[in-house]
Design a protein around this motif. Structure first.
Motif, PDB file in Angstrom:
ATOM      1  N   CYS A  57       0.865  -1.181   0.000  1.00 26.41           N
ATOM      2  CA  CYS A  57       0.000   0.000   0.000  1.00 26.41           C
ATOM      3  C   CYS A  57       0.903   1.234   0.000  1.00 26.41           C
ATOM      4  O   CYS A  57       1.818   1.335   0.824  1.00 26.41           O
ATOM      5  N   TRP A  58       0.654   2.174  -0.909  1.00 27.30           N
ATOM      6  CA  TRP A  58       1.455   3.405  -0.837  1.00 27.30           C
ATOM      7  C   TRP A  58       1.125   4.189   0.432  1.00 27.30           C
ATOM      8  O   TRP A  58       1.935   4.972   0.917  1.00 27.30           O
ATOM      9  N   THR A  59      -0.077   3.953   0.976  1.00 24.59           N
ATOM     10  CA  THR A  59      -0.467   4.607   2.221  1.00 24.59           C
ATOM     11  C   THR A  59       0.335   4.115   3.418  1.00 24.59           C
ATOM     12  O   THR A  59       0.261   4.709   4.502  1.00 24.59           O
ATOM     13  N   MET A  60       1.093   3.027   3.253  1.00 24.81           N
ATOM     14  CA  MET A  60       1.938   2.498   4.331  1.00 24.81           C
ATOM     15  C   MET A  60       3.417   2.602   3.978  1.00 24.81           C
ATOM     16  O   MET A  60       4.260   1.982   4.628  1.00 24.81           O
ATOM     17  N   GLN A  61       3.743   3.375   2.923  1.00 24.70           N
ATOM     18  CA  GLN A  61       5.134   3.448   2.476  1.00 24.70           C
ATOM     19  C   GLN A  61       5.611   4.903   2.339  1.00 24.70           C
ATOM     20  O   GLN A  61       6.171   5.297   1.323  1.00 24.70           O
ATOM     21  N   GLU A  62       5.321   5.692   3.364  1.00 19.81           N
ATOM     22  CA  GLU A  62       5.877   7.036   3.504  1.00 19.81           C
ATOM     23  C   GLU A  62       5.526   7.953   2.337  1.00 19.81           C
ATOM     24  O   GLU A  62       6.382   8.610   1.740  1.00 19.81           O
ATOM     25  N   GLN A 170     -14.176  -0.052   7.339  1.00 21.81           N
ATOM     26  CA  GLN A 170     -12.805  -0.444   7.009  1.00 21.81           C
ATOM     27  C   GLN A 170     -11.848   0.750   7.001  1.00 21.81           C
ATOM     28  O   GLN A 170     -12.248   1.901   6.991  1.00 21.81           O
ATOM     29  N   TRP A 171     -10.561   0.411   6.948  1.00 17.72           N
ATOM     30  CA  TRP A 171      -9.509   1.373   6.650  1.00 17.72           C
ATOM     31  C   TRP A 171      -9.371   1.476   5.138  1.00 17.72           C
ATOM     32  O   TRP A 171      -9.345   0.469   4.440  1.00 17.72           O
ATOM     33  N   TRP A 172      -9.251   2.711   4.640  1.00 17.77           N
ATOM     34  CA  TRP A 172      -9.050   2.941   3.211  1.00 17.77           C
ATOM     35  C   TRP A 172      -7.561   3.036   2.911  1.00 17.77           C
ATOM     36  O   TRP A 172      -6.808   3.714   3.623  1.00 17.77           O
ATOM     37  N   HIS A 173      -7.164   2.362   1.848  1.00 15.22           N
ATOM     38  CA  HIS A 173      -5.767   2.383   1.420  1.00 15.22           C
ATOM     39  C   HIS A 173      -5.713   2.667  -0.075  1.00 15.22           C
ATOM     40  O   HIS A 173      -6.740   2.858  -0.738  1.00 15.22           O
ATOM     41  N   GLY A 174      -4.531   2.661  -0.624  1.00 14.83           N
ATOM     42  CA  GLY A 174      -4.325   2.757  -2.060  1.00 14.83           C
ATOM     43  C   GLY A 174      -3.077   1.976  -2.421  1.00 14.83           C
ATOM     44  O   GLY A 174      -2.106   1.960  -1.656  1.00 14.83           O
ATOM     45  N   GLY A 175      -3.111   1.313  -3.584  1.00 18.71           N
ATOM     46  CA  GLY A 175      -1.912   0.608  -4.005  1.00 18.71           C
ATOM     47  C   GLY A 175      -2.203  -0.728  -4.643  1.00 18.71           C
ATOM     48  O   GLY A 175      -3.352  -1.084  -4.911  1.00 18.71           O
ATOM     49  N   ILE A 176      -1.132  -1.463  -4.906  1.00 20.06           N
ATOM     50  CA  ILE A 176      -1.203  -2.818  -5.456  1.00 20.06           C
ATOM     51  C   ILE A 176      -0.969  -3.760  -4.283  1.00 20.06           C
ATOM     52  O   ILE A 176       0.128  -3.819  -3.728  1.00 20.06           O
ATOM     53  N   THR A 367       1.422  -3.626   7.348  1.00 14.50           N
ATOM     54  CA  THR A 367       1.452  -3.500   5.892  1.00 14.50           C
ATOM     55  C   THR A 367       0.087  -3.226   5.272  1.00 14.50           C
ATOM     56  O   THR A 367      -0.045  -3.205   4.049  1.00 14.50           O
ATOM     57  N   GLY A 368      -0.938  -3.017   6.100  1.00 13.62           N
ATOM     58  CA  GLY A 368      -2.260  -2.720   5.556  1.00 13.62           C
ATOM     59  C   GLY A 368      -2.883  -3.938   4.899  1.00 13.62           C
ATOM     60  O   GLY A 368      -2.979  -5.008   5.506  1.00 13.62           O
ATOM     61  N   ARG A 369      -3.291  -3.776   3.638  1.00 12.68           N
ATOM     62  CA  ARG A 369      -3.997  -4.857   2.948  1.00 12.68           C
ATOM     63  C   ARG A 369      -3.056  -5.937   2.399  1.00 12.68           C
ATOM     64  O   ARG A 369      -3.523  -6.881   1.770  1.00 12.68           O
ATOM     65  N   VAL A 370      -1.785  -5.795   2.607  1.00 12.39           N
ATOM     66  CA  VAL A 370      -0.833  -6.793   2.131  1.00 12.39           C
ATOM     67  C   VAL A 370      -0.591  -7.795   3.265  1.00 12.39           C
ATOM     68  O   VAL A 370      -0.053  -7.451   4.310  1.00 12.39           O
ATOM     69  N   VAL A 371      -1.004  -9.047   3.023  1.00 12.96           N
ATOM     70  CA  VAL A 371      -0.941 -10.078   4.061  1.00 12.96           C
ATOM     71  C   VAL A 371      -0.192 -11.288   3.504  1.00 12.96           C
ATOM     72  O   VAL A 371      -0.546 -11.810   2.454  1.00 12.96           O
ATOM     73  N   SER A 372       0.825 -11.721   4.214  1.00 11.64           N
ATOM     74  CA  SER A 372       1.609 -12.869   3.763  1.00 11.64           C
ATOM     75  C   SER A 372       0.871 -14.170   4.057  1.00 11.64           C
ATOM     76  O   SER A 372      -0.011 -14.231   4.930  1.00 11.64           O
ATOM     77  N   ALA A 373       1.250 -15.226   3.344  1.00 11.06           N
ATOM     78  CA  ALA A 373       0.651 -16.541   3.587  1.00 11.06           C
ATOM     79  C   ALA A 373       0.943 -17.012   5.007  1.00 11.06           C
ATOM     80  O   ALA A 373       0.092 -17.650   5.650  1.00 11.06           O
ATOM     81  N   ASP A 374       2.131 -16.692   5.534  1.00  8.11           N
ATOM     82  CA  ASP A 374       2.459 -17.088   6.906  1.00  8.11           C
ATOM     83  C   ASP A 374       1.553 -16.384   7.916  1.00  8.11           C
ATOM     84  O   ASP A 374       1.118 -16.989   8.905  1.00  8.11           O
ATOM     85  N   ALA A 375       1.246 -15.101   7.658  1.00 10.80           N
ATOM     86  CA  ALA A 375       0.359 -14.373   8.572  1.00 10.80           C
ATOM     87  C   ALA A 375      -1.062 -14.929   8.501  1.00 10.80           C
ATOM     88  O   ALA A 375      -1.748 -15.021   9.533  1.00 10.80           O
ATOM     89  N   MET A 376      -1.512 -15.282   7.298  1.00  8.15           N
ATOM     90  CA  MET A 376      -2.837 -15.894   7.169  1.00  8.15           C
ATOM     91  C   MET A 376      -2.905 -17.205   7.951  1.00  8.15           C
ATOM     92  O   MET A 376      -3.881 -17.476   8.666  1.00  8.15           O
ATOM     93  N   ARG A 377      -1.873 -18.027   7.777  1.00  7.87           N
ATOM     94  CA  ARG A 377      -1.858 -19.306   8.490  1.00  7.87           C
ATOM     95  C   ARG A 377      -1.869 -19.084  10.003  1.00  7.87           C
ATOM     96  O   ARG A 377      -2.560 -19.796  10.746  1.00  7.87           O
TER      97      ARG A 377
END
Length: 440
Positions: A57-62, A170-176, A367-377
């Motif tokens: 998320c660009w909203t989490m990258q300064e 929800q929290w609003w973000h922007g990005g890929i 990291t906002g909406r970016v979630v790793s597979a390890d975090a999901m598990r």
């Protein structure tokens, strides 16, 4: 021409059909990209680039655009589909070179998720547009590729007509926010695969249904193409030929099947219960989709899937050319289970089940909406440890990797579509301009 982020009747442009075929990244594009954040989508791209991580998320990258939270009220004023003139827009760029072995193949760009509209350009030419912040968009790059280095630009517009549908607690973000990668297939390939694994009345016999659709055919398909569904344990191989592409209209006789034969289903009065002829007539009333294959089998003595014992069987779907070589293949994990509602009870494999569930956002505090597979598990393991057996994907489709993990670890899923429209919940569903978005 209406801008794609202000056109509620536009769901996508140049995007490949949605599908459920698991595609492995042939060439990952995750990592560091060039980036600049514009004040609005039509602002000129300047020369001041910085590095940014994808997915991210660009909203989490300064950047100056920060995450913020709303519920019920929209994050900006105005009526659908209008959005603020100040509309943060991220421009991402990078280069890539195709592997030599991909020459002559269909090359697809996979954008796992982008909030809320992504415009794809390759080598300076617009490829397409994707909407929906929580579903993947894929694009066939073949008409735009060139030998050697290719320049890819992804423009992500934060606020759009779709934002009104995606308005949630929800929290609003922007990005890929999910992975970006390329993969290659043969021109004729597996377009979609659907597997339904159930249980017969005896509770031990598995019922397997596999529906496969072949894509990439122009005109007719030569004789000899074959679809296989193979399972190693137990040893099972099903085969079928794709339904014909070219079929004379007269041979289908839709009026005869649907009207003249109606009495065979309901009797001479056209009413009452279905007759025994239904099973034989159903394939005629529902002819196979052109290029599709339906395979069915019963398997003795399967171990049922349940939340307590989440037994999965490995299945592989294979598309073979007339000479027997493999054109495409897709792995599928399937769990045999029987789901029924009897009276007021939900039965799984004949047993009454109570749902003990939690709501979950696809979200990470760092990291906002970016979630790793390890975090999901880790999320799911914590739920299981505390006695939960179900999870609701509040309020949108989660990463497909999350659904794979619920299959593996044993949780039921209430999987939501991205259509809450909280602020305009009583009016937007009646707006005909938004019909295509609601349906898609």
């Amino acid at each position: 021409m209406t801008a794609p982020w202000l056109d509620p009747e536009l769901v996508a442009q140049g995007r490949e059909p949605m599908h459920a075929v698991a595609r492995a990244p042939g060439l990952s594009l995750d990592g560091t990209w060039r980036f600049q954040l514009l004040d609005r989508p039509d602002a000129a791209v300047g020369g001041a680039w910085r590095a940014i991580e994808v997915p991210g998320c660009w909203t989490m990258q300064e950047t100056p655009d920060k995450p913020w939270y709303t519920n019920v009220v929209m994050p900006f004023e105005g009526e659908p589909p209008h959005v603020p003139e100040h509309n943060p827009t991220g421009v991402y760029e990078r280069e890539f070179e195709l592997p030599d072995e991909w020459r002559g193949k269909r090359v697809v760009l996979h954008v796992g998720a982008a909030e809320s509209v992504v415009l794809v350009a390759l080598n300076g030419r617009l490829v397409g547009v994707g909407k929906d912040s929580h579903l993947a968009s894929e694009f066939d790059l073949r008409p735009y590729l060139r030998t050697g280095s290719n320049s890819l630009r992804l423009t992500v517009v934060k606020w759009s007509d779709a934002t009104f549908i995606e308005d949630q607690d929800q929290w609003w973000h922007g990005g890929i926010t999910r992975s970006v990668f390329l993969y290659a297939t043969e021109p004729i390939h597996l377009g979609d695969v659907a597997v339904t694994a159930g249980l017969a009345d005896d509770g031990t016999t598995g019922t397997l249904e596999v529906e496969v659709h072949i894509s990439g055919v122009e005109g007719t398909l030569e004789e000899g193409w074959l679809v296989e569904a193979r399972m190693a344990d137990p040893d099972l191989t099903l085969t079928g030929r794709p339904a014909a592409w070219a079929r004379p209209i007269g041979a289908q006789e839709p009026h005869r099947r649907s009207i003249v034969r109606r009495h065979e289903l309901y009797g001479d009065e056209g009413m009452g219960e279905l007759s025994d002829a239904w099973a034989g007539l159903w394939p005629l009333l529902q002819p196979a989709r052109a290029g599709s294959v339906r395979l069915r089998a019963e398997i003795a003595d399967v171990e049922p899937w349940s939340a307590e014992v989440p037994r999965l069987y490995q299945l592989e779907v294979i598309l073979r050319r007339p000479d027997g070589t493999v054109a495409d293949r897709a792995p599928v994990r399937a769990g045999f289970r029987r789901v029924e509602v009897v009276g007021r009870d939900l039965l799984i494999n004949g047993e009454r089940v109570l749902m003990r569930g939690v709501n979950r956002h696809d979200f990470d505090p760092a990291t906002g909406r970016v979630v790793s597979a390890d975090a999901m598990r880790a999320d799911l393991a914590a739920m299981k440890r505390h006695g939960f057996n179900a999870v609701r994907t509040s309020h949108y489709p989660n990463d497909p990797a999350f659904l794979d993990l619920t299959d593996e670890l044993g949780l039921f899923v209430i999987d939501e579509a991205d259509i809450e429209s909280h602020a305009f919940q009583s009016t937007l569903c009646d707006d005909p301009r938004y019909l295509a978005q609601w349906v898609s």
